[in-house]
Motif scaffolding. Structure first.
Motif, short mmCIF file in Angstrom:
data_model
loop_
_atom_site.label_atom_id
_atom_site.label_comp_id
_atom_site.label_asym_id
_atom_site.label_seq_id
_atom_site.Cartn_x
_atom_site.Cartn_y
_atom_site.Cartn_z
N MET A 1 0.82 -1.18 0.00
CA MET A 1 0.00 0.00 0.00
C MET A 1 0.88 1.26 0.00
N GLU A 2 1.98 1.21 0.72
CA GLU A 2 2.87 2.37 0.74
C GLU A 2 3.45 2.64 -0.64
N ARG A 3 3.78 1.58 -1.36
CA ARG A 3 4.33 1.76 -2.70
C ARG A 3 3.27 2.36 -3.64
N TRP A 4 2.04 1.88 -3.54
CA TRP A 4 0.96 2.41 -4.36
C TRP A 4 0.72 3.88 -4.05
N SER A 5 0.72 4.21 -2.78
CA SER A 5 0.51 5.59 -2.37
C SER A 5 1.62 6.49 -2.90
N GLY A 6 2.85 6.02 -2.85
CA GLY A 6 3.96 6.78 -3.40
C GLY A 6 3.84 6.98 -4.90
N THR A 7 3.39 5.95 -5.59
CA THR A 7 3.18 6.05 -7.04
C THR A 7 2.08 7.05 -7.34
N LEU A 8 1.00 6.99 -6.59
CA LEU A 8 -0.09 7.95 -6.77
C LEU A 8 0.43 9.37 -6.61
N LYS A 9 1.19 9.61 -5.58
CA LYS A 9 1.71 10.96 -5.32
C LYS A 9 2.69 11.40 -6.39
N SER A 10 3.65 10.54 -6.73
CA SER A 10 4.70 10.96 -7.64
C SER A 10 4.26 11.03 -9.10
N GLU A 11 3.40 10.12 -9.52
CA GLU A 11 3.01 10.07 -10.93
C GLU A 11 1.72 10.80 -11.24
N CYS A 12 0.94 11.08 -10.22
CA CYS A 12 -0.38 11.63 -10.50
C CYS A 12 -0.59 12.98 -9.82
N LEU A 13 -0.56 13.00 -8.52
CA LEU A 13 -0.98 14.19 -7.80
C LEU A 13 -0.03 15.37 -7.97
N ARG A 14 1.24 15.12 -8.13
CA ARG A 14 2.18 16.23 -8.33
C ARG A 14 2.05 16.86 -9.70
N ASN A 15 1.43 16.16 -10.63
CA ASN A 15 1.30 16.66 -12.00
C ASN A 15 -0.08 17.22 -12.31
N GLU A 16 -1.00 17.11 -11.40
CA GLU A 16 -2.37 17.53 -11.65
C GLU A 16 -2.73 18.73 -10.77
#
Length: 61
Positions: A1-16
């Protein structure tokens, strides 16, 4: 879950950019759909999580 959360933050939320919680929810929903249905994962033999999960259910039935 931590890895998924990190992916969400780095690949999605920082760019939107979003202004409302509804917009944020839509961004996250699109990311989850992409992550589970379209993005191959090395640990699953380059299958998507959805196809891997549902193939296991079909085999068990």
């Amino acid at each position: 879950m931590e890895r998924w959360s990190g992916t969400l933050k780095s690949e999605c939320l920082r760019n939107e950019e979003y202004e409302t919680p509804a917009q944020l929810e839509d961004i996250i929903r699109r990311f989850v759909d992409e992550y589970n249905s379209r993005r191959p994962h090395q640990s699953l033999g380059y299958a998507t999580p959805s196809s891997w999960y549902f193939s296991g259910i079909a085999e068990a039935a």
